[in-house]
Write a protein that holds these residues in place. Structure first.
Motif, PDB file in Angstrom:
ATOM      1  N   VAL A 180       0.840  -1.199   0.000  1.00  0.00           N
ATOM      2  CA  VAL A 180       0.000   0.000   0.000  1.00  0.00           C
ATOM      3  C   VAL A 180       0.876   1.250   0.000  1.00  0.00           C
ATOM      4  O   VAL A 180       0.623   2.208  -0.734  1.00  0.00           O
ATOM      5  CB  VAL A 180      -0.937   0.005   1.222  1.00  0.00           C
ATOM      6  CG1 VAL A 180      -1.787   1.277   1.240  1.00  0.00           C
ATOM      7  CG2 VAL A 180      -1.828  -1.227   1.219  1.00  0.00           C
ATOM      8  N   ASP A 181       1.920   1.231   0.825  1.00  0.00           N
ATOM      9  CA  ASP A 181       2.829   2.377   0.902  1.00  0.00           C
ATOM     10  C   ASP A 181       3.508   2.627  -0.446  1.00  0.00           C
ATOM     11  O   ASP A 181       3.593   3.770  -0.914  1.00  0.00           O
ATOM     12  CB  ASP A 181       3.891   2.133   1.977  1.00  0.00           C
ATOM     13  CG  ASP A 181       3.318   2.156   3.386  1.00  0.00           C
ATOM     14  OD1 ASP A 181       2.226   2.733   3.574  1.00  0.00           O
ATOM     15  OD2 ASP A 181       3.961   1.586   4.290  1.00  0.00           O
ATOM     16  N   LEU A 182       4.008   1.565  -1.069  1.00  0.00           N
ATOM     17  CA  LEU A 182       4.695   1.734  -2.351  1.00  0.00           C
ATOM     18  C   LEU A 182       3.720   2.180  -3.438  1.00  0.00           C
ATOM     19  O   LEU A 182       4.047   3.046  -4.258  1.00  0.00           O
ATOM     20  CB  LEU A 182       5.390   0.433  -2.760  1.00  0.00           C
ATOM     21  CG  LEU A 182       6.170   0.480  -4.083  1.00  0.00           C
ATOM     22  CD1 LEU A 182       7.209   1.601  -4.072  1.00  0.00           C
ATOM     23  CD2 LEU A 182       6.836  -0.856  -4.372  1.00  0.00           C
ATOM     24  N   ALA A 183       2.512   1.615  -3.448  1.00  0.00           N
ATOM     25  CA  ALA A 183       1.515   2.001  -4.449  1.00  0.00           C
ATOM     26  C   ALA A 183       1.204   3.494  -4.349  1.00  0.00           C
ATOM     27  O   ALA A 183       1.108   4.199  -5.359  1.00  0.00           O
ATOM     28  CB  ALA A 183       0.243   1.179  -4.280  1.00  0.00           C
ATOM     29  N   ARG A 184       1.034   3.976  -3.134  1.00  0.00           N
ATOM     30  CA  ARG A 184       0.741   5.408  -2.938  1.00  0.00           C
ATOM     31  C   ARG A 184       1.865   6.279  -3.504  1.00  0.00           C
ATOM     32  O   ARG A 184       1.612   7.260  -4.220  1.00  0.00           O
ATOM     33  CB  ARG A 184       0.559   5.693  -1.443  1.00  0.00           C
ATOM     34  CG  ARG A 184       0.239   7.162  -1.126  1.00  0.00           C
ATOM     35  CD  ARG A 184       0.232   7.428   0.358  1.00  0.00           C
ATOM     36  NE  ARG A 184       1.548   7.240   0.959  1.00  0.00           N
ATOM     37  CZ  ARG A 184       1.860   6.250   1.799  1.00  0.00           C
ATOM     38  NH1 ARG A 184       0.956   5.335   2.137  1.00  0.00           N
ATOM     39  NH2 ARG A 184       3.083   6.164   2.294  1.00  0.00           N
ATOM     40  N   GLU A 185       3.100   5.913  -3.198  1.00  0.00           N
ATOM     41  CA  GLU A 185       4.230   6.722  -3.645  1.00  0.00           C
ATOM     42  C   GLU A 185       4.415   6.681  -5.155  1.00  0.00           C
ATOM     43  O   GLU A 185       4.731   7.694  -5.788  1.00  0.00           O
ATOM     44  CB  GLU A 185       5.519   6.272  -2.944  1.00  0.00           C
ATOM     45  CG  GLU A 185       5.511   6.476  -1.441  1.00  0.00           C
ATOM     46  CD  GLU A 185       5.314   7.927  -1.053  1.00  0.00           C
ATOM     47  OE1 GLU A 185       5.805   8.825  -1.770  1.00  0.00           O
ATOM     48  OE2 GLU A 185       4.659   8.170  -0.014  1.00  0.00           O
ATOM     49  N   VAL A 186       4.214   5.523  -5.765  1.00  0.00           N
ATOM     50  CA  VAL A 186       4.341   5.403  -7.222  1.00  0.00           C
ATOM     51  C   VAL A 186       3.265   6.246  -7.909  1.00  0.00           C
ATOM     52  O   VAL A 186       3.541   6.958  -8.883  1.00  0.00           O
ATOM     53  CB  VAL A 186       4.255   3.924  -7.657  1.00  0.00           C
ATOM     54  CG1 VAL A 186       4.101   3.816  -9.179  1.00  0.00           C
ATOM     55  CG2 VAL A 186       5.497   3.164  -7.205  1.00  0.00           C
ATOM     56  N   CYS A 187       2.042   6.177  -7.410  1.00  0.00           N
ATOM     57  CA  CYS A 187       0.957   6.953  -8.015  1.00  0.00           C
ATOM     58  C   CYS A 187       1.226   8.449  -7.912  1.00  0.00           C
ATOM     59  O   CYS A 187       1.037   9.197  -8.886  1.00  0.00           O
ATOM     60  CB  CYS A 187      -0.371   6.622  -7.353  1.00  0.00           C
ATOM     61  SG  CYS A 187      -1.047   5.008  -7.803  1.00  0.00           S
ATOM     62  N   GLN A 188       1.691   8.900  -6.768  1.00  0.00           N
ATOM     63  CA  GLN A 188       1.955  10.326  -6.585  1.00  0.00           C
ATOM     64  C   GLN A 188       3.148  10.778  -7.414  1.00  0.00           C
ATOM     65  O   GLN A 188       3.098  11.832  -8.058  1.00  0.00           O
ATOM     66  CB  GLN A 188       2.185  10.618  -5.102  1.00  0.00           C
ATOM     67  CG  GLN A 188       0.943  10.464  -4.242  1.00  0.00           C
ATOM     68  CD  GLN A 188       1.218  10.692  -2.764  1.00  0.00           C
ATOM     69  OE1 GLN A 188       2.355  10.906  -2.343  1.00  0.00           O
ATOM     70  NE2 GLN A 188       0.162  10.649  -1.960  1.00  0.00           N
ATOM     71  N   ARG A 189       4.203   9.992  -7.413  1.00  0.00           N
ATOM     72  CA  ARG A 189       5.432  10.379  -8.106  1.00  0.00           C
ATOM     73  C   ARG A 189       5.232  10.442  -9.615  1.00  0.00           C
ATOM     74  O   ARG A 189       5.721  11.365 -10.286  1.00  0.00           O
ATOM     75  CB  ARG A 189       6.541   9.385  -7.749  1.00  0.00           C
ATOM     76  CG  ARG A 189       7.886   9.641  -8.411  1.00  0.00           C
ATOM     77  CD  ARG A 189       8.634  10.829  -7.817  1.00  0.00           C
ATOM     78  NE  ARG A 189      10.024  10.780  -8.213  1.00  0.00           N
ATOM     79  CZ  ARG A 189      11.008  10.289  -7.457  1.00  0.00           C
ATOM     80  NH1 ARG A 189      10.752   9.830  -6.245  1.00  0.00           N
ATOM     81  NH2 ARG A 189      12.241  10.271  -7.896  1.00  0.00           N
ATOM     82  N   PHE A 190       4.500   9.476 -10.155  1.00  0.00           N
ATOM     83  CA  PHE A 190       4.392   9.367 -11.611  1.00  0.00           C
ATOM     84  C   PHE A 190       3.020   9.774 -12.143  1.00  0.00           C
ATOM     85  O   PHE A 190       2.695   9.538 -13.301  1.00  0.00           O
ATOM     86  CB  PHE A 190       4.782   7.961 -12.061  1.00  0.00           C
ATOM     87  CG  PHE A 190       6.198   7.624 -11.693  1.00  0.00           C
ATOM     88  CD1 PHE A 190       7.255   8.243 -12.337  1.00  0.00           C
ATOM     89  CD2 PHE A 190       6.465   6.749 -10.659  1.00  0.00           C
ATOM     90  CE1 PHE A 190       8.568   7.970 -11.983  1.00  0.00           C
ATOM     91  CE2 PHE A 190       7.775   6.464 -10.291  1.00  0.00           C
ATOM     92  CZ  PHE A 190       8.832   7.076 -10.950  1.00  0.00           C
TER      93      PHE A 190
END
Length: 449
Positions: free
Chosen positions: A115-125
């Protein structure tokens, strides 16, 4: 071919360099002989094959690797862009150790880490939703399935020279023999907007899959006009635009597509985003990604035992949030762009040139001397000079890909980049007569089209 043709001179220089390579690497030669007993050609990853035998690495630390024959090299291959963090980044090591000790490897469940990684990937890209896979190949296959499901059509526009994974290659302007869906591709010419528009507007097209820089194709950069034109044509035709950012997501804060302000429907990822571990991801518009919503009875299946494995999820998150932050990505990309400029200056007045963007680039030896390569299919290169360059860089202590690719590792000392520029300058000086030649390579064994 005349007795004093450039091809003969190159062959002699290459023969001498190969002799030295064989003499200096007896352990690698012995390991290769053993490998031949158990693997076809002694190989399980074709890009690493080399004649008369590949160089075997024993270990890596920081920005360096050590061969089985005991020589230390500055790693400029960077695992073909996946080893952004090098071989022993303490933050990555700590994250992995924490998983091994405190979390465990195989929990057979959803985890907070994904969940943490998904959030960061969505925000970053700048995407709505994302799903994880084990590789960039899988990411592209699933993105294509989403596009076909969403549009109800089958055909996919791709480009000659593209590489979208182990079963999605288009070198030479046609699908590779081991490709999937052999009958469903429309192959257009890279950096040719008119040809791309024609392909996009043809019947039955579900999506267009494109790299903003063709990585495996020689680090050929798409022009702004070409990429924006594809974006517009896809919108007008109701075709989904899928941008393969598996290699280029490390370029700038938000990936190479953001530099051109492109608005793709889907993006695919891999390489460095797993913190150095096997990883892939695809994501984009919520309505398109809804095809994989398991709450729906019509959902597409998407399994994978290691899609959300604890190691990659945690290492990827730490790398993205604590090491390769957006400001660092911008700075690193600028440093790489400056290096490309310096390398081309060092190779001035020779047929050697470097193409690429940011921290990923490739050395080319086009026989016509052109430096601005827009499509690899238009260029004849001297294969022997490229191999000679590889062997020469090994002698100077640099581990680059045999095909000429260079991918920088984060936190590599600036002095090593300067030393590499000096090594290129020295190569040009040592082989000046050969590198100034633009004619004489008439033997088809000497060139690749």
């Amino acid at each position: 071919m005349s007795p004093h043709s450039p091809a003969l001179d190159v062959a002699a220089a290459l023969q001498a360099a190969r002799r030295m390579y064989i003499q200096q690497n007896p352990k690698s030669r012995a390991i290769y002989a053993e490998a031949l007993l158990h693997m076809p050609g002694g190989n399980t990853r074709a890009v690493l094959h080399a004649d008369p035998f590949p160089l075997y690495m024993q270990s890596g630390r920081g920005h360096q690797v050590v061969s089985e024959d005991g020589k230390t090299y500055t790693d400029l291959t960077g695992e073909f862009s996946a080893a952004l963090y090098g071989h022993s980044n303490p933050t990555i090591q700590s994250a992995i150790q924490g998983v091994l000790v405190g979390t465990g490897l195989n929990l057979s469940s959803c985890t907070r880490a994904e969940v943490d990684l998904a959030r960061e990937v969505c925000q970053r890209f700048r995407i709505d939703h994302v799903r994880f896979t084990n590789s960039g190949t899988e990411a592209n296959l699933q993105a294509l399935a989403a596009a076909r499901h969403f549009t109800g059509k089958r055909k996919i526009v791709v480009f000659g020279g593209a590489y979208h994974g182990g079963v999605l290659g288009f070198a030479g302007g046609k699908p590779a023999a081991n490709n999937v869906d052999l009958g469903d591709w429309v192959v257009a010419k890279y950096n040719d907007l008119a040809d791309a528009v024609r392909a996009i507007r043809s019947d039955g097209v579900a999506g267009v899959l494109v790299e903003c820089m063709q990585g495996a194709g020689g680090c050929i950069v798409g022009t702004g006009e070409f990429l924006k034109g594809i974006n517009k044509a896809a919108r007008q035709a109701g075709v989904l635009l899928i941008i393969d950012e598996v290699m280029t997501s490390r370029m700038s804060a938000h990936g190479l597509s953001s530099i051109h302000n492109l608005t793709p429907d889907l993006k695919t990822f891999g390489k460095w985003l797993g913190g150095g571990l096997a990883f892939g991801a695809f994501g984009g518009r919520a309505d398109v990604m809804a095809a994989y919503d398991p709450r729906k009875t019509t959902a597409l299946p998407h399994s994978g035992t290691f899609n959300n494995n604890t190691l990659a999820m945690r290492a990827g998150y730490v790398g993205l949030t604590e090491i390769y932050t957006a400001p660092i990505a911008e700075q690193f990309t600028e440093a790489g762009t400056e290096l490309i400029t310096q390398l081309n200056a060092a190779a001035a007045d020779s047929i050697l040139c470097f193409t690429g963007y940011g921290t990923v680039m490739t050395a080319h030896f086009p026989l016509d001397g052109r430096g601005d390569i827009r499509d690899a299919g238009d260029v004849e290169e001297c294969v022997q000079l490229k191999e000679l360059f590889w062997l020469d860089m090994l002698q100077r202590g640099f581990w680059i890909a045999r095909r000429g690719l260079v991918s920088l590792i984060l936190h590599m000392p600036g002095s090593e980049m300067e030393r590499f520029v000096d090594a290129v300058r020295g190569f040009v000086g040592r082989y000046e007569a050969l590198l100034r030649s633009r004619t004489g390579f008439t033997d088809q064994a000497d060139v690749v089209v």
